[in-house]
Design a protein around this motif. Structure first.
Motif, PDB file in Angstrom:
ATOM      1  N   UNK A   1     -12.335   8.804  -5.586  1.00  4.90           N
ATOM      2  CA  UNK A   1     -11.284   9.484  -5.607  1.00  4.90           C
ATOM      3  C   UNK A   1     -10.403   9.180  -6.679  1.00  4.90           C
ATOM      4  N   UNK A   2     -10.824   7.940  -7.417  1.00  9.19           N
ATOM      5  CA  UNK A   2     -10.248   7.529  -8.786  1.00  9.19           C
ATOM      6  C   UNK A   2      -8.536   7.022  -8.488  1.00  9.19           C
ATOM      7  N   UNK A   3      -8.321   6.160  -7.933  1.00 11.20           N
ATOM      8  CA  UNK A   3      -6.947   5.868  -7.608  1.00 11.20           C
ATOM      9  C   UNK A   3      -6.113   5.404  -8.960  1.00 11.20           C
ATOM     10  N   UNK A   4      -5.084   5.412  -8.889  1.00  8.84           N
ATOM     11  CA  UNK A   4      -4.286   5.024 -10.081  1.00  8.84           C
ATOM     12  C   UNK A   4      -3.607   3.654  -9.925  1.00  8.84           C
TER      13      UNK A   4
ATOM     14  N   UNK B   1       0.410  23.168  -1.398  1.00  3.08           N
ATOM     15  CA  UNK B   1       1.809  22.226  -1.459  1.00  3.08           C
ATOM     16  C   UNK B   1       1.586  21.098  -2.165  1.00  3.08           C
ATOM     17  N   UNK B   2       0.214  20.476  -2.003  1.00  2.00           N
ATOM     18  CA  UNK B   2      -0.049  19.097  -2.517  1.00  2.00           C
ATOM     19  C   UNK B   2      -0.815  19.548  -3.658  1.00  2.00           C
ATOM     20  N   UNK B   3      -0.551  19.036  -4.973  1.00  2.00           N
ATOM     21  CA  UNK B   3      -1.451  19.573  -6.020  1.00  2.00           C
ATOM     22  C   UNK B   3      -1.325  18.540  -7.129  1.00  2.00           C
ATOM     23  N   UNK B   4      -1.964  18.711  -8.151  1.00  2.00           N
ATOM     24  CA  UNK B   4      -2.309  17.582  -9.365  1.00  2.00           C
ATOM     25  C   UNK B   4      -1.067  18.234 -10.557  1.00  2.00           C
ATOM     26  N   UNK B   5      -0.181  17.202 -10.834  1.00  3.19           N
ATOM     27  CA  UNK B   5       0.648  17.581 -11.967  1.00  3.19           C
ATOM     28  C   UNK B   5       0.001  17.114 -13.367  1.00  3.19           C
ATOM     29  N   UNK B   6       0.571  17.690 -14.526  1.00  4.76           N
ATOM     30  CA  UNK B   6      -0.007  17.246 -15.687  1.00  4.76           C
ATOM     31  C   UNK B   6       0.487  15.654 -16.052  1.00  4.76           C
TER      32      UNK B   6
ATOM     33  N   UNK C   1       0.950  -1.168  -0.013  1.00  2.00           N
ATOM     34  CA  UNK C   1      -0.125  -0.019   0.110  1.00  2.00           C
ATOM     35  C   UNK C   1       0.915   1.434  -0.069  1.00  2.00           C
ATOM     36  N   UNK C   2       0.654   2.113  -0.931  1.00  3.23           N
ATOM     37  CA  UNK C   2       1.368   3.393  -1.206  1.00  3.23           C
ATOM     38  C   UNK C   2       0.448   4.530  -1.633  1.00  3.23           C
ATOM     39  N   UNK C   3       0.941   5.492  -1.690  1.00  2.00           N
ATOM     40  CA  UNK C   3      -0.095   6.625  -2.146  1.00  2.00           C
ATOM     41  C   UNK C   3      -0.575   6.135  -3.549  1.00  2.00           C
ATOM     42  N   UNK C   4      -2.050   6.258  -3.646  1.00  2.00           N
ATOM     43  CA  UNK C   4      -2.732   5.749  -5.009  1.00  2.00           C
ATOM     44  C   UNK C   4      -2.722   6.709  -6.094  1.00  2.00           C
ATOM     45  N   UNK C   5      -2.091   7.809  -6.011  1.00  2.00           N
ATOM     46  CA  UNK C   5      -1.938   8.927  -6.751  1.00  2.00           C
ATOM     47  C   UNK C   5      -3.418   9.143  -7.537  1.00  2.00           C
ATOM     48  N   UNK C   6      -4.502   9.333  -6.500  1.00  2.00           N
ATOM     49  CA  UNK C   6      -5.793   9.542  -7.013  1.00  2.00           C
ATOM     50  C   UNK C   6      -6.079  10.849  -7.972  1.00  2.00           C
ATOM     51  N   UNK C   7      -6.771  10.399  -9.036  1.00  2.00           N
ATOM     52  CA  UNK C   7      -7.182  11.369 -10.042  1.00  2.00           C
ATOM     53  C   UNK C   7      -8.009  12.609  -9.480  1.00  2.00           C
ATOM     54  N   UNK C   8      -8.814  12.396  -8.607  1.00  2.00           N
ATOM     55  CA  UNK C   8      -9.492  13.281  -8.017  1.00  2.00           C
ATOM     56  C   UNK C   8      -9.208  13.188  -6.179  1.00  2.00           C
ATOM     57  N   UNK C   9      -7.855  13.463  -5.771  1.00  2.00           N
ATOM     58  CA  UNK C   9      -7.307  13.202  -4.622  1.00  2.00           C
ATOM     59  C   UNK C   9      -8.023  14.159  -3.555  1.00  2.00           C
ATOM     60  N   UNK C  10      -8.361  13.286  -2.455  1.00  2.00           N
ATOM     61  CA  UNK C  10      -9.126  14.417  -1.319  1.00  2.00           C
ATOM     62  C   UNK C  10      -8.121  15.069  -0.520  1.00  2.00           C
ATOM     63  N   UNK C  11      -6.868  14.749  -0.850  1.00  2.00           N
ATOM     64  CA  UNK C  11      -5.733  15.411  -0.164  1.00  2.00           C
ATOM     65  C   UNK C  11      -5.456  16.767  -0.608  1.00  2.00           C
ATOM     66  N   UNK C  12      -5.751  16.909  -1.786  1.00  2.00           N
ATOM     67  CA  UNK C  12      -5.380  18.208  -2.690  1.00  2.00           C
ATOM     68  C   UNK C  12      -6.043  19.448  -2.235  1.00  2.00           C
TER      69      UNK C  12
END
Ligand code: SF4
Ligand code: SF4
Lengths: 203, 280
Positions: B266-269, B112-117, B94-105
């Motif tokens: 959250x759309x995990x990757x 400081x936490x954001x979505x990259x291209x 289990x590691x960060x799922x790099x969610x497409x719609x991350x609740x942490x952002x």
């Protein structure tokens, strides 16, 4: 335009205009027009007064670049190939100085290092913080090679961040190289593909 | 995405994956983890420590909940009926799922936490002020906080020599988590850029996938149709932006793919492939 030119030639500050003001301004205008043709890059802006960094040998950049017209990338050969521009190995210096200017005290100093099989303990002048990812190669590719910029003039691109090294002896940090400096240039040159993503540089 | 961009396009930025997401993506890095192959050896976790300059916090702090391990192996004993239930242990990396719609952002007060291209959930350590909102809002609990400055205690001389120069050593008061080894992604992309070509499938291998002895972890770009990971996702009918999928062919033994907490939108990757159990 004039302002832009001043940024391209950081040495050409107005403060120095003095008596030759008119001639100087005319030259400035002319060169700025020439520049406008040559560049579609907006150079970064900002100045900085770096402390003198004493080097083991007082290396004269001016003699090499201005008087002898040696390309920056002849010695800093890794600039187009890797992240760092690199300090040339002593063997590179000796390639020329086995025969050139061997009577000069600085060259004799260098030769002594060479014969002792030691490298001169050069000091780093432009040091970015550890949390920043910067690559010379990508900047050079975008600003010079991909745009068919004449390679012999590459020092004008180096000058964006390193200032007028042509007129320095040992290099001095004359650009702030802080985040604002980088980001403003990246925003201004978006069309060239300058990224605005935090993670492109922060690591 | 710059801060300027985030502030100006905040509503776009929060669009869920079902509306096409909030970016024109360049890549969408993703994983497929085959739990049937995972033997719980912790090699991935160890590799992650080495690759990403993770601090070793020690047992005491670990017990206090100040653990630091971007990749953790979760253990489950789901066959209690066995005579020796531990025989039936199953593992889940289990590691960060790099969610497409991350609740942490959206909860970070300083972006400081954001979505990259690249479709990654980034963490900019210099920007982080340590509010820990993101960690509290992550459904997977995969964010780790530097409660102490570990620089000296965790890497006594000459251990600091083995630190990876491509990623910073985080200081006290900063949140961190799995980045999909973004320093590796970056160097792969830089290389491709210098050679004027797109990134190839298989070029980018994160430390965990590289070190897995059974190759349980497959990494790749789901925007690249021909990549291994795309094929696996497709094969197991897992799709981005599709939640609570009714898998009609659920009985099909080959359809094992699922994403954890898909139903939270959250759309995990990361797609996991269920473990296949023998009937005993
Ligand atoms: S798994 Fe948690 S930390 Fe990672 S992107 Fe999703 S919400 Fe954020
Ligand atoms: S992708 Fe990289 S950072 Fe993430 S768990 Fe694997 S090794 Fe660690």
């Amino acid at each position: 335009m004039v302002v832009m030119n001043r940024l391209i030639n950081p040495g050409a500050g107005f403060a120095r205009a003095g008596l030759a003001g008119m001639v100087f301004l005319a030259m400035l205008l002319m060169s700025s027009m020439a520049m406008a043709v040559k560049y579609d890059v907006v150079p970064p802006s900002g100045t900085h007064t770096g402390e003198d960094v004493p080097q083991p040998i007082e290396f004269p950049h001016d003699i090499h670049v201005k008087d002898n017209d040696i390309n920056c990338m002849y010695c800093h050969t890794y600039a187009r190939r890797s992240k760092v521009a690199g300090i040339p190995p002593t063997s590179k210096c000796m390639g020329c100085h086995k025969v050139i200017a061997t009577d000069k005290p600085r060259i004799q100093q260098l030769t002594k290092y060479w014969e002792d099989k030691e490298s001169p303990p050069w000091k780093k002048v432009h040091d970015l913080p550890d949390f920043v990812h910067f690559t010379h190669e990508k900047h050079l590719k975008t600003l010079a090679f991909d745009r068919d910029f004449p390679v012999e003039d590459v020092k004008e691109i180096c000058a964006f961040c390193h200032g007028d090294v042509e007129n320095m002896t040992v290099a001095n940090k004359v650009k702030p190289l802080n985040m604002g400096f980088c980001v403003n240039c990246h925003i201004a040159n978006k069309d060239l593909g300058a990224p605005g993503d935090c993670w492109k540089c922060h690591k | 995405m710059s801060l300027d961009n985030i502030l100006n396009h905040w509503s776009d930025y929060r669009k869920g994956a079902e509306e096409g997401g909030h970016h024109d993506y360049e890549h969408r890095w993703a994983m497929a983890i085959n739990l049937d192959l995972c033997i719980g050896c912790n090699a991935c976790s160890t590799a992650c420590y080495a690759e990403n300059n993770l601090a070793v916090v020690g047992k005491e702090r670990f017990e206090k909940g100040q653990a630091m391990h971007w990749m953790r192996i979760e253990r489950y004993w789901d066959q209690q009926e066995l005579e020796h239930p531990e025989q039936g242990a199953s593992f889940l990396p289990m590691m960060c799922q790099q969610c497409g719609a991350a609740t942490c952002e959206p909860v970070c007060p300083v972006a400081a936490t954001y979505h990259t291209p690249d479709g990654l959930n980034a963490q900019v350590y210099n920007r982080c002020i340590g509010s820990r909102y993101c960690s509290n809002n992550c459904p997977f609990r995969v964010r780790y906080f530097n409660f102490y400055s570990y620089y000296e205690s965790s890497w006594p001389e000459p251990m600091e020599q083995q630190l990876n120069p491509d990623i910073s050593v985080r200081d006290k008061g900063v949140m961190e988590k799995c980045t999909f080894c973004m320093q590796r992604i970056r160097s792969v992309k830089d290389k491709a850029f210098m050679e004027d070509r797109p990134v190839q499938d298989g070029e980018m291998v994160p430390a965990c996938a590289q070190s897995c002895p059974t190759s349980a972890i497959v990494f790749g770009d789901t925007m690249d149709e021909s990549s291994m990971v795309s094929k696996l996702w497709k094969k197991h009918q897992v799709e981005r932006g599709v939640y609570q999928k009714t898998k009609l062919a659920k009985k099909d033994a080959d359809l094992r793919g699922y994403r954890i907490f898909e139903e939270l939108n959250v759309d995990p990757s990361v797609m996991y492939l269920e473990r296949v159990r023998e009937d005993i």
